[in-house]
Scaffold this motif. Structure first.
Motif, PDB file in Angstrom:
ATOM      1  N   SER A 152       0.823  -1.205   0.000  1.00 39.91           N
ATOM      2  CA  SER A 152       0.000   0.000   0.000  1.00 39.91           C
ATOM      3  C   SER A 152       0.856   1.254   0.000  1.00 39.91           C
ATOM      4  N   ILE A 153       2.035   1.137   0.610  1.00 44.80           N
ATOM      5  CA  ILE A 153       2.929   2.296   0.605  1.00 44.80           C
ATOM      6  C   ILE A 153       3.440   2.549  -0.812  1.00 44.80           C
ATOM      7  N   TYR A 154       3.736   1.449  -1.526  1.00 42.73           N
ATOM      8  CA  TYR A 154       4.134   1.591  -2.922  1.00 42.73           C
ATOM      9  C   TYR A 154       3.090   2.366  -3.711  1.00 42.73           C
ATOM     10  N   LEU A 155       1.840   2.023  -3.454  1.00 38.32           N
ATOM     11  CA  LEU A 155       0.746   2.675  -4.180  1.00 38.32           C
ATOM     12  C   LEU A 155       0.831   4.186  -3.987  1.00 38.32           C
ATOM     13  N   ALA A 156       1.100   4.589  -2.752  1.00 35.32           N
ATOM     14  CA  ALA A 156       1.226   6.024  -2.468  1.00 35.32           C
ATOM     15  C   ALA A 156       2.450   6.601  -3.182  1.00 35.32           C
ATOM     16  N   VAL A 157       3.534   5.812  -3.219  1.00 34.60           N
ATOM     17  CA  VAL A 157       4.754   6.289  -3.883  1.00 34.60           C
ATOM     18  C   VAL A 157       4.501   6.520  -5.372  1.00 34.60           C
ATOM     19  N   TRP A 158       3.799   5.579  -6.006  1.00 33.01           N
ATOM     20  CA  TRP A 158       3.496   5.741  -7.435  1.00 33.01           C
ATOM     21  C   TRP A 158       2.738   7.036  -7.681  1.00 33.01           C
ATOM     22  N   VAL A 159       1.710   7.246  -6.859  1.00 37.45           N
ATOM     23  CA  VAL A 159       0.864   8.419  -7.076  1.00 37.45           C
ATOM     24  C   VAL A 159       1.671   9.700  -6.828  1.00 37.45           C
ATOM     25  N   ALA A 160       2.543   9.657  -5.820  1.00 37.39           N
ATOM     26  CA  ALA A 160       3.359  10.841  -5.531  1.00 37.39           C
ATOM     27  C   ALA A 160       4.312  11.128  -6.680  1.00 37.39           C
ATOM     28  N   ILE A 161       4.931  10.070  -7.213  1.00 35.96           N
ATOM     29  CA  ILE A 161       5.885  10.276  -8.303  1.00 35.96           C
ATOM     30  C   ILE A 161       5.163  10.710  -9.576  1.00 35.96           C
ATOM     31  N   TRP A 173      17.417  -1.510  -6.199  1.00 34.87           N
ATOM     32  CA  TRP A 173      16.280  -0.821  -6.803  1.00 34.87           C
ATOM     33  C   TRP A 173      15.427  -0.121  -5.753  1.00 34.87           C
ATOM     34  N   GLN A 174      15.200  -0.811  -4.641  1.00 37.58           N
ATOM     35  CA  GLN A 174      14.375  -0.233  -3.572  1.00 37.58           C
ATOM     36  C   GLN A 174      15.003   1.057  -3.047  1.00 37.58           C
ATOM     37  N   VAL A 175      16.332   1.017  -2.935  1.00 43.18           N
ATOM     38  CA  VAL A 175      17.037   2.197  -2.427  1.00 43.18           C
ATOM     39  C   VAL A 175      16.862   3.352  -3.415  1.00 43.18           C
ATOM     40  N   LEU A 176      17.063   3.023  -4.702  1.00 45.77           N
ATOM     41  CA  LEU A 176      16.906   4.048  -5.735  1.00 45.77           C
ATOM     42  C   LEU A 176      15.496   4.638  -5.678  1.00 45.77           C
ATOM     43  N   LEU A 177      14.499   3.759  -5.576  1.00 46.02           N
ATOM     44  CA  LEU A 177      13.111   4.212  -5.547  1.00 46.02           C
ATOM     45  C   LEU A 177      12.867   5.118  -4.343  1.00 46.02           C
ATOM     46  N   GLY A 178      13.430   4.707  -3.200  1.00 47.26           N
ATOM     47  CA  GLY A 178      13.275   5.516  -1.991  1.00 47.26           C
ATOM     48  C   GLY A 178      13.876   6.902  -2.163  1.00 47.26           C
ATOM     49  N   VAL A 179      15.068   6.937  -2.762  1.00 45.87           N
ATOM     50  CA  VAL A 179      15.741   8.226  -2.966  1.00 45.87           C
ATOM     51  C   VAL A 179      14.917   9.097  -3.920  1.00 45.87           C
ATOM     52  N   VAL A 180      14.438   8.478  -5.011  1.00 44.79           N
ATOM     53  CA  VAL A 180      13.628   9.235  -5.973  1.00 44.79           C
ATOM     54  C   VAL A 180      12.383   9.794  -5.287  1.00 44.79           C
ATOM     55  N   PHE A 181      11.775   8.975  -4.444  1.00 47.25           N
ATOM     56  CA  PHE A 181      10.566   9.418  -3.742  1.00 47.25           C
ATOM     57  C   PHE A 181      10.850  10.647  -2.878  1.00 47.25           C
ATOM     58  N   VAL A 182      11.957  10.581  -2.150  1.00 46.41           N
ATOM     59  CA  VAL A 182      12.317  11.716  -1.292  1.00 46.41           C
ATOM     60  C   VAL A 182      12.586  12.954  -2.144  1.00 46.41           C
ATOM     61  N   LEU A 183      13.336  12.758  -3.242  1.00 46.33           N
ATOM     62  CA  LEU A 183      13.669  13.895  -4.100  1.00 46.33           C
ATOM     63  C   LEU A 183      12.415  14.517  -4.705  1.00 46.33           C
ATOM     64  N   PHE A 243      11.520  18.292  -4.107  1.00 47.89           N
ATOM     65  CA  PHE A 243      11.805  19.262  -5.161  1.00 47.89           C
ATOM     66  C   PHE A 243      10.769  19.316  -6.272  1.00 47.89           C
ATOM     67  N   ALA A 244       9.952  18.298  -6.409  1.00 48.37           N
ATOM     68  CA  ALA A 244       8.955  18.321  -7.483  1.00 48.37           C
ATOM     69  C   ALA A 244       7.641  17.757  -6.962  1.00 48.37           C
ATOM     70  N   PRO A 245       7.008  18.483  -6.027  1.00 48.80           N
ATOM     71  CA  PRO A 245       5.796  17.933  -5.408  1.00 48.80           C
ATOM     72  C   PRO A 245       4.680  17.616  -6.404  1.00 48.80           C
ATOM     73  N   LYS A 246       4.788  18.166  -7.606  1.00 51.10           N
ATOM     74  CA  LYS A 246       3.745  17.844  -8.583  1.00 51.10           C
ATOM     75  C   LYS A 246       4.078  16.577  -9.367  1.00 51.10           C
ATOM     76  N   GLY A 247       5.252  15.992  -9.126  1.00 49.55           N
ATOM     77  CA  GLY A 247       5.610  14.739  -9.765  1.00 49.55           C
ATOM     78  C   GLY A 247       5.792  14.871 -11.265  1.00 49.55           C
ATOM     79  N   ILE A 248       5.688  13.717 -11.945  1.00 49.12           N
ATOM     80  CA  ILE A 248       5.878  13.721 -13.399  1.00 49.12           C
ATOM     81  C   ILE A 248       4.812  14.577 -14.069  1.00 49.12           C
TER      82      ILE A 248
END
Ligand SMILES: Nc1ncnc2c1ncn2[C@@H]1O[C@H](COP(=O)(O)OP(=O)(O)O)[C@@H](O)[C@H]1O
Ligand SMILES: [Mg+2]
Lengths: 247, 410
Positions: B304-313, B357-367, B371-376
């Protein structure tokens, strides 16, 4: 005269501090009333109680001919019953347009399913245009309300109150942040609104109160200190002592 | 004055056109119906991705629009999968058992068939009785109704308790996580009646369609998933575009104010919570037959957290953002975890993408969050020159309305 809002004997304490102390208040169906009092007198808390945001420890609040018990109702139910409120600072939905803000407030069913099926009809568009014109926002309809000036937001909020068509209007410091001309316009509007409904205005500014030309209730330490015309209360020694004397 | 949803909202038309084009390309590239440059397993991956996009749409509705950060919606997704999986497994096992018993001299009784099915399905957990929850597994219509009813009812009860108590913000998120965890732990038990940690398997075989190959089935499921996504997109853009959308965005921004306008905030939250739970369940129904297997790990809180990450990104508060986020991240994820991306050797450290990959995803999520709260989705605003003011994280207070910033410049 029968009253539309009847508050009797309410008290409320926050952590042992009595913010409202055995307060009684009533207002007629088409009356303008000003509430004054020093900071911390309990003016906003009084409004919180009437609108259901704060529950009093004792006392009763009844509304309308059928004497609805407001203490048993949620904020939304009280608002639907016909008590509208304007907050001290303007709280409009900044991310939405003026039209959307007014549409939200427009008197209509609040049921989620009915709202889901709601379509703007010509009559609604006309009503919104008329309201916007009334509060001087006719040419701002498509703008996001976050882009409006402080005074314009106050106006929009008043427009939203009108759109709700409440029978009792509680207005917390409406003139804050308005220019002199805007204040005069606001006074005229409040006086006009009070012809058909009850309007309670909380205000600090004495000049503003004087222009409203109505009965005044002075609050102090959570209860009514004096009530009557502005001249009457300003001559009251107790009032001079606690409020005007500091001023 | 009347205008259709499509005319009012050109992004819906663009979305549908792109989805249709994508479907055509996949169909004509599939092994069953086209040139064969899209392998059957990749068709399944793409079909599953569409289902994840559907779940992300629901997440965007509840989080991006209504501001409720639910970290439990993948539980409804998995619940949908379990409910359809029960029928798939039951009906498929029934076919096998009936065929086996047909060898006997005497015709098999209904009771014998039932017993055979139970032994087949529950042998792994050392049981031969059909648990109570499987009572309706024989019937596709009933089980399909349960797909809506069970997650819907669970969401309704949970939401009623939580919203009525005015639980909001972080506390609500934690509560939804707790619900998900409790459900997962329950399903992990063997006596929950859903085969414990074995889960349900063989879901890729559709009963009655034994002679249709997986190459064809995969495309059929892909089509159905695309259709469901398109339908949900049209319906949801209607929901968020009208007055209802305006109310839920208002609740997100200032729920106390909405109450004083006479709206029962709790009812709206409950409605949205239940609606999105059901959408997630439907997405799960389409997902798991393509995955072939479901087990309790699928409703681990992390899902479920992933789901939130997708939407945020992807960009919350806009439907296409959710779809882009889910598609982009989940496809990248299967690329990186599939071992096809070469590892980077840094001498002291070897970055093996399957693990990193998980680490990369986590870093991207934080970034993205910083810095880009509107995402893609924000890229589209850039392209359309739609700019919003930089408030440095300050709220939209009375004095910092966006145009005032512009006015101050002029
Ligand atoms: N939620 C609350 N918790 C604790 N104290 C409160 C709360 N609301 C108001 N008060 C206290 O009650 C008193 C009356 O406040 P308020 O009604 O806001 O005054 P006014 O609006 O007349 O300036 C103040 O002393 C304030 O600190
Ligand atoms: Mg106050």
């Amino acid at each position: 005269m029968s009253s539309i809002l009847e508050v009797s004997g309410i008290s409320v304490s926050f952590d042992g501090f009595r913010a409202i102390n055995n307060l009684s208040f009533s207002i007629g169906p088409a009356e303008l009333r000003a509430i004054i009092g020093p900071n911390g007198a309990g003016k906003s808390t009084f409004m919180d109680i009437v609108t259901g945001k704060t529950r009093p420890d004792e006392g009763t609040v009844t509304f309308g001919e059928r004497s609805l018990n407001c203490l048993r109702m949620s904020e939304a139910q009280i608002a639907r019953a016909g008590i509208g409120r304007k907050f001290q600072r303007p709280t409009v939905f900044e991310d939405q347009t003026v039209t959307e803000n007014l549409t939200l407030a427009l008197k209509a069913s609040r049921n989620p399913l009915r709202v889901l099926g709601w379509r703007r009809k010509l009559i609604d568009a006309e009503r919104i245009a008329a309201l916007a014109a009334q509060v001087g926002l006719a040419d701002q309809l498509a703008r996001k309300s976050g882009e409006l000036s402080h005074g314009q937001k106050q106006w929009l909020e008043i427009g939203m109150l009108l759109a709700q068509e409440p029978r009792v209007l509680l207005v917390d410091e409406p003139a804050a942040g308005m220019t002199l001309a805007e204040r005069e316009q606001t006074t005229a509007m409040l006086v006009d609104m009070a012809k058909t409904r009850a309007v309670v205005v909380v205000e600090h500014d004495m000049e503003f109160i004087r222009r409203l030309n109505c009965k005044v209730t002075v609050l102090h330490e959570g209860s009514v200190l004096a009530e009557g015309s502005l001249d009457h209360v300003t001559m009251n020694p107790a009032v001079i002592d606690v409020y005007l004397g500091r001023g | 004055m009347k205008q259709g949803i499509l005319a009012r909202n050109p992004s819906v038309l663009i979305f549908l056109a792109l989805l249709a084009l994508f479907t055509l390309i996949v169909t004509f590239g599939s092994e069953a119906y086209g040139a064969g440059f899209v392998s059957t397993s990749f068709v399944k991956t793409l079909g599953k991705t569409l289902c994840l996009c559907l779940a992300a749409l629901a997440m965007d509705l509840i989080w991006g629009y209504a501001g409720i950060l639910s970290l439990g919606h993948m539980a409804f997704f998995a619940l949908g999968g379990y409910l359809i999986g029960m029928w798939l497994m039951y009906a498929r096992t029934e076919e096998i058992v009936v065929a086996a018993l047909a060898q006997d001299a005497l015709p098999a009784t209904a009771e014998e068939i039932r017993q055979g099915i139970a032994t087949q399905i529950f042998g792994v957990v050392g049981s031969s009785d059909l648990p109570l929850v499987w009572s309706f597994a024989y019937s596709l219509p009933i089980q399909l109704a349960l797909v809506i009813l069970v997650p819907g009812l669970l969401a309704l009860i949970f939401g009623w308790l939580a919203f009525r108590a005015r639980v909001t913000g972080v506390y609500l998120s934690i509560l939804t996580q707790a619900m998900t965890l409790a459900l997962a732990l329950y399903l992990f038990q063997n006596d929950s009646g859903l085969r414990g940690n074995n889960g349900l398997s063989g879901l890729q075989n559709l009963p009655g369609l034994g002679d249709v190959g997986q190459d064809q089935l995969s495309v059929w499921f892909f089509w159905t998933s695309a259709l469901a996504l398109a339908g949900a997109y049209i319906v949801l853009s209607g929901v968020v575009g009208g007055k209802f959308g305006s109310v839920i965005r208002a609740i997100r921004d200032d729920e106390a104010r909405v109450r004083f306008l006479g709206y029962s905030v709790e009812s709206y939250k409950l409605f949205i919570f239940t609606l999105t739970a059901v959408i997630c369940a439907i997405a799960g129904v389409l997902y798991y037959p393509q995955a072939g297997i479901i087990n309790p790990a699928e409703l681990a809180p992390i899902a479920s957290i992933y789901l939130a990450v997708w939407v945020a990104i992807g960009g919350r508060g806009r439907l296409y953002g959710a779809v882009i986020g889910a598609a982009f991240v989940s496809l990248m994820s299967s690329l990186f975890t599939g071992g096809r991306v070469p590892a980077i050797d840094l001498g002291i450290l070897r970055i093996d993408w399957v693990d990193w990959w998980q680490v990369l995803l986590g870093v991207v999520f934080v970034l993205v969050t910083l810095f880009a709260p509107k995402g893609i989705g924000g890229l589209f605003d850039l392209a359309l020159h739609r700019r919003s003011p930089d408030r440095k994280g300050a709220p939209l207070g009375p004095e910092d309305g966006s145009l005032q910033e512009k006015e101050a410049l002029e």
